[in-house]
Design a protein around this motif. Structure first.
Motif, PDB file in Angstrom:
ATOM      1  N   UNK A 146     -58.919  47.825 -27.879  1.00  0.00           N
ATOM      2  CA  UNK A 146     -59.760  48.367 -26.805  1.00  0.00           C
ATOM      3  C   UNK A 146     -58.979  48.352 -25.506  1.00  0.00           C
ATOM      4  N   UNK A 147     -59.151  49.419 -24.730  1.00  0.00           N
ATOM      5  CA  UNK A 147     -58.645  49.423 -23.368  1.00  0.00           C
ATOM      6  C   UNK A 147     -59.645  50.200 -22.519  1.00  0.00           C
ATOM      7  N   UNK A 175     -47.675  48.302 -19.923  1.00  0.00           N
ATOM      8  CA  UNK A 175     -47.085  48.304 -21.255  1.00  0.00           C
ATOM      9  C   UNK A 175     -47.869  47.344 -22.139  1.00  0.00           C
ATOM     10  N   UNK A 176     -48.129  47.737 -23.376  1.00  0.00           N
ATOM     11  CA  UNK A 176     -48.836  46.883 -24.331  1.00  0.00           C
ATOM     12  C   UNK A 176     -48.082  46.876 -25.646  1.00  0.00           C
ATOM     13  N   UNK A 177     -48.008  45.712 -26.273  1.00  0.00           N
ATOM     14  CA  UNK A 177     -47.310  45.569 -27.554  1.00  0.00           C
ATOM     15  C   UNK A 177     -48.345  45.469 -28.670  1.00  0.00           C
ATOM     16  N   UNK A 213     -53.207  56.762 -23.206  1.00  0.00           N
ATOM     17  CA  UNK A 213     -52.379  55.867 -24.023  1.00  0.00           C
ATOM     18  C   UNK A 213     -51.412  56.722 -24.827  1.00  0.00           C
ATOM     19  N   UNK A 214     -50.097  56.373 -24.683  1.00  0.00           N
ATOM     20  CA  UNK A 214     -49.076  57.123 -25.410  1.00  0.00           C
ATOM     21  C   UNK A 214     -48.131  56.128 -26.073  1.00  0.00           C
ATOM     22  N   UNK A 253     -49.965  52.514 -21.162  1.00  0.00           N
ATOM     23  CA  UNK A 253     -51.320  52.775 -20.703  1.00  0.00           C
ATOM     24  C   UNK A 253     -51.250  53.179 -19.255  1.00  0.00           C
ATOM     25  N   UNK A 254     -51.829  54.330 -18.927  1.00  0.00           N
ATOM     26  CA  UNK A 254     -51.803  54.819 -17.555  1.00  0.00           C
ATOM     27  C   UNK A 254     -53.221  55.175 -17.143  1.00  0.00           C
TER      28      UNK A 254
END
Length: 400
Positions: free
Chosen positions: A68-69, A99-101, A75-76, A91-92
């Motif tokens: 979830x965001x 940045x998410x891992x 999200x790319x 995530x922009x």
């Protein structure tokens, strides 16, 4: 969109549901209403499963959200592993970028995350459990102490009860011994008084026989006196024997006091007629009481004989016997218009061997009467009527 082996079309409908169709537009699945507004990209997880990057999170191809965001973020996929699995994403949301891992977490990791996110609730639950355990342990120990105290008190009560029973048995034995002494002394005294005239008469006969001057009339008179004295002594021993055996003849059978009184009056009708005693009896015929017919007859005979003796020689002698059924008790009142009972003796008329007629009475009749009534839960009392005469009030429990 779709997997490599099963192409599918994902459609976002106006009801905020995502529906999945195959190439022939056959519905394969649909989601609950969600915030999926757009699908930014399709990729793979490091393990190889296909995923969708949507407007509010990452979903599997069957529309189960796995991440979830905040809604509205773009999200790319940014980096990939050797097999094409996404490792990091960008995530922009407006001017902000993050940045998410993507990592696959095990159960323990998820539990830790869940604990961290809900630490306050866990602490509250654990604190409540600790307080509950402490309170339960306190009350358990308190209950154990109370049980020990109750057991100790129970033992003390049992010992006290046993001591009281022993003391009661000793008191009963002492009372029986004293009663036996009183009865033995009374019997000896009464029999001695009863036989004294016979002894004197026999001594007179012997003296006159030695002097050879006894005449037939005197001999007859002295012989009659001796016979009456001996008969009185025998009658006294019979009464004492009956008095001592009253407890062994208890029979709680339904009996009619009215019928028993009628039989007693019939038996003494001739004696009452000779004394010109007018008798009026009115006892409810339907009333029944628990008792022994023979013993209840003794009660009525004693009261009737005492009344007839008291009315002997009186002007216009009358005896009234009335009864009242209260629903629980039968109240019987025996009233005569004789001389009544002396005030200083009225409290002693039911004592054994006490008689207001020492020369003719035995002092057993009224004592036996009271004892019989007590055996069946009844009572008797004596008083003087305001207009003169004696009044005996009996109470017997009735059978419903």
């Amino acid at each position: 969109l779709g997997s490599d082996h099963c192409p599918a079309v994902h459609v976002l409908c106006n009801d905020f549901r995502v529906r999945v169709f195959d190439t022939s537009l056959t519905l394969l699945a649909q989601s609950e209403p969600c915030l999926i507004e757009r699908i930014w990209a399709k990729s793979r997880l490091p393990g190889g499963d296909s995923i969708l990057f949507c407007g509010d999170g990452i979903y599997t191809t069957d529309l189960k959200r796995i991440a979830y965001y905040p809604g509205g973020s773009q999200c790319e996929p940014l980096t990939f592993d050797d097999h094409g699995g996404v490792l990091t994403v960008l995530l922009q949301s407006g001017p902000r970028m993050m940045l998410a891992r993507l990592e696959e977490r095990g159960f323990l990791d998820l539990a830790v995350i869940f604990y961290v996110n809900n630490k306050a609730y866990f602490l509250m639950i654990v604190s409540g459990l600790v307080v509950g355990l402490l309170a339960m342990n306190y009350y358990r120990r308190r209950s154990q102490r109370n049980l020990v105290l109750i057991a100790s008190q129970k033992k003390e009560l049992e010992e006290t009860h046993a001591a009281l029973k022993r003391a009661q048995a000793q008191l009963v034995a002492q009372a029986k011994y004293e009663q036996a002494q009183d009865i033995a002394g009374g019997v000896a005294h009464e029999i001695r008084n009863a036989l004294s005239p016979a002894r004197n008469a026999l001594g007179r006969i012997l003296v006159d026989l030695d002097a050879r001057k006894i005449d037939p009339d005197t001999l007859t008179r002295l012989t009659d006196l001796s016979e009456r004295s001996v008969a009185r002594a025998v009658d006294l021993t019979r009464l004492i024997s009956e008095y001592s055996r009253l407890d062994t003849k208890i029979e709680e059978l339904p009996v009619s006091p009215a019928a028993i009184m009628a039989e007693v009056l019939e038996a003494y009708r001739e004696e009452a007629d000779e004394a010109r005693v007018r008798i009026q009896a009115d006892i409810p015929p339907h009333a029944t009481v628990p008792g022994n017919k023979d013993q209840l007859s003794i009660v009525f005979v004693n009261l009737l004989r005492n009344a007839l003796e008291a009315l002997a020689g009186r002007t216009d002698p009358r005896l009234t016997i009335s009864g009242e059924d209260t629903g629980h008790d039968l109240l019987i009142t025996v009233t005569d218009n004789g001389p009544g009972i002396a005030p200083d003796t009225i409290d002693r008329v039911f004592e054994i061997f006490y008689s207001t007629k020492p020369s003719t009475g035995t002092g057993v009749g009224l004592a036996m009467t009271r004892r019989i009534l007590e055996l069946y839960g009844g009572t008797i009392s004596a008083a003087n009527a305001p207009t003169g005469g004696a009044v005996f009030c009996l109470r017997l429990p009735t059978i419903s």
